[in-house]
Design a protein around this motif. Structure first.
Motif, PDB file in Angstrom:
ATOM      1  N   SER A   1      -0.762   6.784   2.493  1.00 43.20           N
ATOM      2  CA  SER A   1      -0.837   7.260   3.872  1.00 43.20           C
ATOM      3  C   SER A   1      -2.052   6.686   4.607  1.00 43.20           C
ATOM      4  N   GLU A   2      -2.778   5.784   3.955  1.00 42.39           N
ATOM      5  CA  GLU A   2      -3.989   5.211   4.543  1.00 42.39           C
ATOM      6  C   GLU A   2      -3.784   3.773   5.010  1.00 42.39           C
ATOM      7  N   ALA A   3      -2.552   3.399   5.357  1.00 44.82           N
ATOM      8  CA  ALA A   3      -2.256   2.016   5.747  1.00 44.82           C
ATOM      9  C   ALA A   3      -3.065   1.580   6.964  1.00 44.82           C
ATOM     10  N   THR A   4      -3.269   2.466   7.913  1.00 46.14           N
ATOM     11  CA  THR A   4      -4.037   2.117   9.112  1.00 46.14           C
ATOM     12  C   THR A   4      -5.469   1.775   8.744  1.00 46.14           C
ATOM     13  N   GLN A   5      -6.067   2.596   7.891  1.00 47.97           N
ATOM     14  CA  GLN A   5      -7.442   2.341   7.458  1.00 47.97           C
ATOM     15  C   GLN A   5      -7.508   1.062   6.620  1.00 47.97           C
ATOM     16  N   CYS A   6      -6.487   0.830   5.811  1.00 48.01           N
ATOM     17  CA  CYS A   6      -6.443  -0.365   4.983  1.00 48.01           C
ATOM     18  C   CYS A   6      -6.354  -1.618   5.859  1.00 48.01           C
ATOM     19  N   ARG A   7      -5.503  -1.583   6.875  1.00 49.23           N
ATOM     20  CA  ARG A   7      -5.384  -2.727   7.781  1.00 49.23           C
ATOM     21  C   ARG A   7      -6.707  -3.003   8.483  1.00 49.23           C
ATOM     22  N   ALA A   8      -7.395  -1.939   8.888  1.00 52.73           N
ATOM     23  CA  ALA A   8      -8.692  -2.099   9.554  1.00 52.73           C
ATOM     24  C   ALA A   8      -9.698  -2.730   8.592  1.00 52.73           C
ATOM     25  N   TRP A   9      -9.683  -2.283   7.343  1.00 51.78           N
ATOM     26  CA  TRP A   9     -10.582  -2.867   6.342  1.00 51.78           C
ATOM     27  C   TRP A   9     -10.250  -4.338   6.122  1.00 51.78           C
TER      28      TRP A   9
ATOM     29  N   GLY B   1     -12.748  -8.167   7.218  1.00 50.11           N
ATOM     30  CA  GLY B   1     -13.241  -9.253   6.372  1.00 50.11           C
ATOM     31  C   GLY B   1     -14.180  -8.786   5.268  1.00 50.11           C
ATOM     32  N   ALA B   2     -14.444  -7.493   5.214  1.00 51.08           N
ATOM     33  CA  ALA B   2     -15.354  -6.953   4.188  1.00 51.08           C
ATOM     34  C   ALA B   2     -14.700  -7.019   2.817  1.00 51.08           C
ATOM     35  N   ARG B   3     -15.548  -7.122   1.790  1.00 51.29           N
ATOM     36  CA  ARG B   3     -15.035  -7.097   0.416  1.00 51.29           C
ATOM     37  C   ARG B   3     -15.141  -5.701  -0.179  1.00 51.29           C
ATOM     38  N   ASP B   4     -16.076  -4.918   0.303  1.00 56.36           N
ATOM     39  CA  ASP B   4     -16.256  -3.553  -0.195  1.00 56.36           C
ATOM     40  C   ASP B   4     -15.889  -2.568   0.903  1.00 56.36           C
ATOM     41  N   GLY B   5     -15.766  -1.319   0.519  1.00 62.49           N
ATOM     42  CA  GLY B   5     -15.445  -0.271   1.474  1.00 62.49           C
ATOM     43  C   GLY B   5     -14.080   0.342   1.238  1.00 62.49           C
ATOM     44  N   TYR B   6     -13.212  -0.359   0.565  1.00 62.39           N
ATOM     45  CA  TYR B   6     -11.867   0.160   0.293  1.00 62.39           C
ATOM     46  C   TYR B   6     -11.899   1.295  -0.726  1.00 62.39           C
ATOM     47  N   GLN B   7     -12.968   1.375  -1.499  1.00 62.84           N
ATOM     48  CA  GLN B   7     -13.059   2.364  -2.572  1.00 62.84           C
ATOM     49  C   GLN B   7     -12.971   3.793  -2.051  1.00 62.84           C
ATOM     50  N   SER B   8     -13.357   4.009  -0.803  1.00 61.21           N
ATOM     51  CA  SER B   8     -13.378   5.376  -0.270  1.00 61.21           C
ATOM     52  C   SER B   8     -11.996   5.878   0.168  1.00 61.21           C
ATOM     53  N   PHE B   9     -11.024   4.983   0.354  1.00 63.43           N
ATOM     54  CA  PHE B   9      -9.715   5.434   0.833  1.00 63.43           C
ATOM     55  C   PHE B   9      -8.533   4.909   0.018  1.00 63.43           C
ATOM     56  N   CYS B  10      -8.725   3.857  -0.746  1.00 67.66           N
ATOM     57  CA  CYS B  10      -7.604   3.206  -1.418  1.00 67.66           C
ATOM     58  C   CYS B  10      -7.244   3.905  -2.733  1.00 67.66           C
ATOM     59  N   PRO B  11      -5.983   4.320  -2.888  1.00 70.94           N
ATOM     60  CA  PRO B  11      -5.585   4.948  -4.147  1.00 70.94           C
ATOM     61  C   PRO B  11      -5.521   3.949  -5.306  1.00 70.94           C
ATOM     62  N   ASN B  12      -5.611   2.657  -4.992  1.00 70.33           N
ATOM     63  CA  ASN B  12      -5.594   1.618  -6.023  1.00 70.33           C
ATOM     64  C   ASN B  12      -6.979   1.025  -6.268  1.00 70.33           C
TER      65      ASN B  12
END
Length: 103
Positions: free
Chosen positions: A71-79, A83-94
Motif C-alpha cells: 500500500s506504499e506504492a506512492t511513497q516508493c515511487r517518490a523514493w 534517486g536516493a539509495r537509502d530511505g526505503y527501509q522505513s516503508f518498504c515491506p521488502n
C-alpha cells in the motif's frame, strides 16, 4: 419433472457463466500494478537485481507478492524518483529482502 430439471440446470449454468463473465470484466478493468521491486533492486546495482532474479527461489516469489500487495506504492515511487539509495527501509515491506540481496 424433466422440464423442471432442465430449467434448473440451464439456470445454474447461466448463473455460473454470468459470474465468470463479471469476474473477467472486473479483472480486465483493473489497471496493472507495476512491479516496483525490480526498480528498487536495480537502484542498488544490476548485480543485486540479477542475483534476485536468478535465484528463482520461493523467497523472490514472496517478495514479488509483497510488492504487488503493498500500500506504499506512492511513497516508493517518490523514493525512486528522488534517486536516493537509502530511505526505503522505513516503508518498504521488502527492505530485509533487498538488504539480503545486497550481501
Amino acid at each position: 419433472m424433466e422440464l423442471l430439471a432442465l430449467v434448473a440446470a440451464m439456470s445454474a449454468t447461466t448463473l455460473a457463466l454470468l459470474i465468470v463473465a463479471l469476474g473477467l470484466l472486473a479483472l480486465w478493468q483493473q489497471e496493472p500494478k507495476p512491479l516496483l521491486l525490480e526498480r528498487a533492486l536495480r537502484r542498488h546495482g544490476d548485480r543485486v537485481a540479477y542475483r534476485a532474479f536468478a535465484s528463482d527461489s520461493h523467497e523472490f516469489a514472496v517478495a514479488v507478492q509483497r510488492c504487488l500487495a503493498c500500500s506504499e506504492a506512492t511513497q516508493c515511487r517518490a523514493w525512486l524518483a528522488s534517486g536516493a539509495r537509502d530511505g526505503y527501509q522505513s516503508f518498504c515491506p521488502n527492505a530485509a529482502y533487498i538488504e539480503h540481496m545486497k550481501q
